[in-house]
Design an enzyme around this catalytic site. Sequence first.
Site, PDB file in Angstrom:
ATOM      1  CG  ASP A 199      -8.240   4.314   0.261  1.00 34.23           C
ATOM      2  OD1 ASP A 199      -8.067   3.075   0.277  1.00 34.23           O
ATOM      3  OD2 ASP A 199      -7.527   5.105   0.888  1.00 34.23           O
ATOM      4  CG  ASP A 232      -1.900   1.028   1.378  1.00 35.54           C
ATOM      5  OD1 ASP A 232      -2.294   1.581   0.334  1.00 35.54           O
ATOM      6  OD2 ASP A 232      -2.339   1.323   2.516  1.00 35.54           O
ATOM      7  CD  GLU A 264      -0.313   5.321  -3.916  1.00 34.97           C
ATOM      8  OE1 GLU A 264       0.120   5.655  -2.801  1.00 34.97           O
ATOM      9  OE2 GLU A 264      -0.971   4.295  -4.111  1.00 34.97           O
TER      10      GLU A 264
HETATM   11  O1  MIG Z   1      -4.046   6.066   4.456  1.00 33.73           O
HETATM   12  O2  MIG Z   1      -3.597   0.966   5.921  1.00 33.73           O
HETATM   13  O3  MIG Z   1      -5.891   2.064   0.497  1.00 33.73           O
HETATM   14  O4  MIG Z   1      -6.889  -0.111   1.950  1.00 33.73           O
HETATM   15  O5  MIG Z   1      -6.903   0.143   4.750  1.00 33.73           O
HETATM   16  C1  MIG Z   1      -4.670   4.870   4.651  1.00 33.73           C
HETATM   17  C2  MIG Z   1      -4.791   1.665   6.015  1.00 33.73           C
HETATM   18  C3  MIG Z   1      -3.703   3.754   4.377  1.00 33.73           C
HETATM   19  C4  MIG Z   1      -4.915   2.948   2.469  1.00 33.73           C
HETATM   20  C5  MIG Z   1      -5.395   1.724   1.765  1.00 33.73           C
HETATM   21  C6  MIG Z   1      -6.439   1.044   2.597  1.00 33.73           C
HETATM   22  C7  MIG Z   1      -5.884   0.707   3.959  1.00 33.73           C
HETATM   23  C8  MIG Z   1      -5.365   1.976   4.635  1.00 33.73           C
HETATM   24  N1  MIG Z   1      -4.365   2.614   3.785  1.00 33.73           N
END
Ligand code: MIG
Length: 770
Positions: free
Chosen positions: A485, A411, A414
């Site tokens: 998200d 995650d 980017e």
């Molecule tokens: O800023 O790890 O897209 O699936 O639950 C949030 C917490 C960071 C973004 C991900 C989301 C995840 C969340 N993450």
Amino acid sequence: MSKTKLPNYEQHGQTITFDYSNHQLQLTVLTPEIVRVFEYRGNDGSSYAIEGSKEQKTDFTIKQIDDHYELRTSALTIKLDAGQHLDVYDQKGNPLVTDYRGKRQLLNKGIDKVHERLVKAEGHSVSESTVKSDSGYYQIVKSLAADEQLYGLGDKTGYLNKRGYEYDNWNVDNPNPQLENFTKLYKSIPVMLGLKNGRPYGLFFDNTYKSHFDMGKENSNYYFYTAVDGNIDYYVLGGRSLKDVVTNYTYLTGRVPLPQKWTLGYQQSRWGYSASQKEVQDIVDGLKKYDLPCDAIHFDVDYMRGYRVFTWNKDNYNGNPKKFVSDLKNQGIKVVPIIDPGVKKDPEYQTYASGIKNGYFVTSPDGKVYINKVWPGDSAFPDFGNPKVRQWWANNNKFLTDMEVSGVWIDMNEPASFEGQIPDNIIFSDENKKSTHKKMHNVYGHNMARATYAGLKKQQDKRPFVITRAAYAGTQKYSTIWTGDNRSIWPHIQMMIPQLCNLGMSGFSFVGTDIGGFASDTTSELLTRWIEAAIFSPLLRNHSAMGTRHQEPWSFGEPTLSIYRKYLKLRYHFIPYLYDLFAQESKNGLPIMRPLVLNYDNDPRTREINDEFMVGDNVLVAPIVEPSQAKRLVYLPEGQWIDFWNNREYEGQQDIVMDAPLDKLPLFIKKNTILPWGKSVDHVSEKADQEITFKVFGDHADYQHYQDDGTDFNYQDGEFNQYRIAVDGDNVNVQLKHHGFKSAYEKITVELPDGKNIFKLYNNGKYQDQ
Ligand code: MIG
């Protein structure tokens, strides 16, 4: 020099270099249907999307004809003139991609500077529109026909046909509700597919710098691509059908490798569960209690020690998380933990200390480690463009694989950062050379996924299961993706269909959205329709944000729970079909979930359908994606179609009205289709199935079925079985065409449309009537 003088050219193998007065333009014939257009603009380094040489020995000719050169392969003709206009035609001379001759007309937004300030003061945004990413560095402008649809572009918001909108390629994490006016999301996949007067083509722009697509928004006579830096480096893709274009594109950038079979099972997730063993156990108990099949639980950031990646807060796991993870696995539930790139700045913490010691984090131009804030507070960012850093990161995953996790979810890559964007000039590696964030941003997630894949492959000896949020073209070789998200709002169940379909046409076949919606509060009706609409999405995961209304299948009681269960069970029956599609996909690149236009590109009616999709060639799904709706129109393409629920037959090429009360997903099977029909199980088993059923729709059909151990790479050495099932009326023939996986089915049941079952038993290397 006279404007009409054609440049000289030199030919080396399949590359022709045209010598224009101040630069050179190269055309390289890779295959009869793929030609690369290249102009060096100072950017060295090789492609992240394309690995190895894709050049195949191809016959072609190059000739001067009147005022232009003409390069011909058996499939494409490319004309190039003195003004460097490049026009591509199909075999019959129909234009596919032609340079626009006129001047661009900037969009008139009808606003002056003074009013712009006022409008902004009230809180409106004035879109800077088409000049935004267009620094004038270069632009490639192609003409647009009145009858031309544009697809692809990866995960962009909006509708199936991208025409009329503009998009940016710059990976971002933007938590606002993603609607059709968004120009960018988490992924940059700069491939577009078009149907010009019904004729298919594709263009892939291989440039990692920030770039922009205007798909005929500025002007309906042209579309264009601009980039802020980098070489001009694009590929023209031909083919007789849109499917061929997708096959060609995935030949170039790679295909989703065959996944482990269990990854096609249901997966439950929520940000927060993993704070303690007890919370996770409650979910596992709920799944069991309510008779819901499930294969995995995802562990979000809460399992770590203070958001330090590659740590586990053991205190909340009876001191032994490994035992818990392996107990769950023995019960059929796999654990997939999250990992973020940001490494907490804490000299006492091993991962940070070793990254610092080795110089593995990105730095400011002055050489100091660059720090920004993410979940753990001040954090450093691994320099994934450097092969040594990828190796280090791959090894770091050993912490997780030793815990017996079954996949890794990555995650924030980017990369996202809380204190402003990382500046363009931060030093990132481009393989063994120093480069900058400006060039490496869009491949940050790609390289993290690649490192994670390599780690899991080495440590587990299974087909790695990696799920990434950020991606670039080609990331499909390493990772499954989810769309980030979304929200629990009706526009997002609607968006799921075109978004996943365009991802599929952009090479990403293993895709899914957060079912039920991530942010905002879902409702029972939305959750119900979502599980119906998503039940064929390759990645089937319900995920939600901490602090939103709970959306586990039982959260709303009945009838939501029973309907949810009914569809999960349906999914498990379909897993062998989905797995067959993946086995084909790994060879032809065609996605599992497809827009109708991919299967029927000759039918103009399919070109703009946003609320139906197909699964493979023969299954058509028309979910309800509006509140309070219990009926809908369904367009059926040519052929006959059988209503899955009641076997009623419909003629194609018409719209029919379908009843769809809350518990019904309209589902059609094309007549004369055979579907493999798996058992209804609680978890995908790692033991080979001894039996399977094939359901026949229609009266004569033929089907190829694939089987292997569903986990490792032995299939690459021939350890798989390939079956052929042929049905003609009551006449059923089953053949084992390739027997490489020891455990062939002992019994095969073929269920005919009238309900009659034909049984075949495996005996002496053959299937024979019982
Ligand atoms: O800023 O790890 O897209 O699936 O639950 C949030 C917490 C960071 C973004 C991900 C989301 C995840 C969340 N993450």
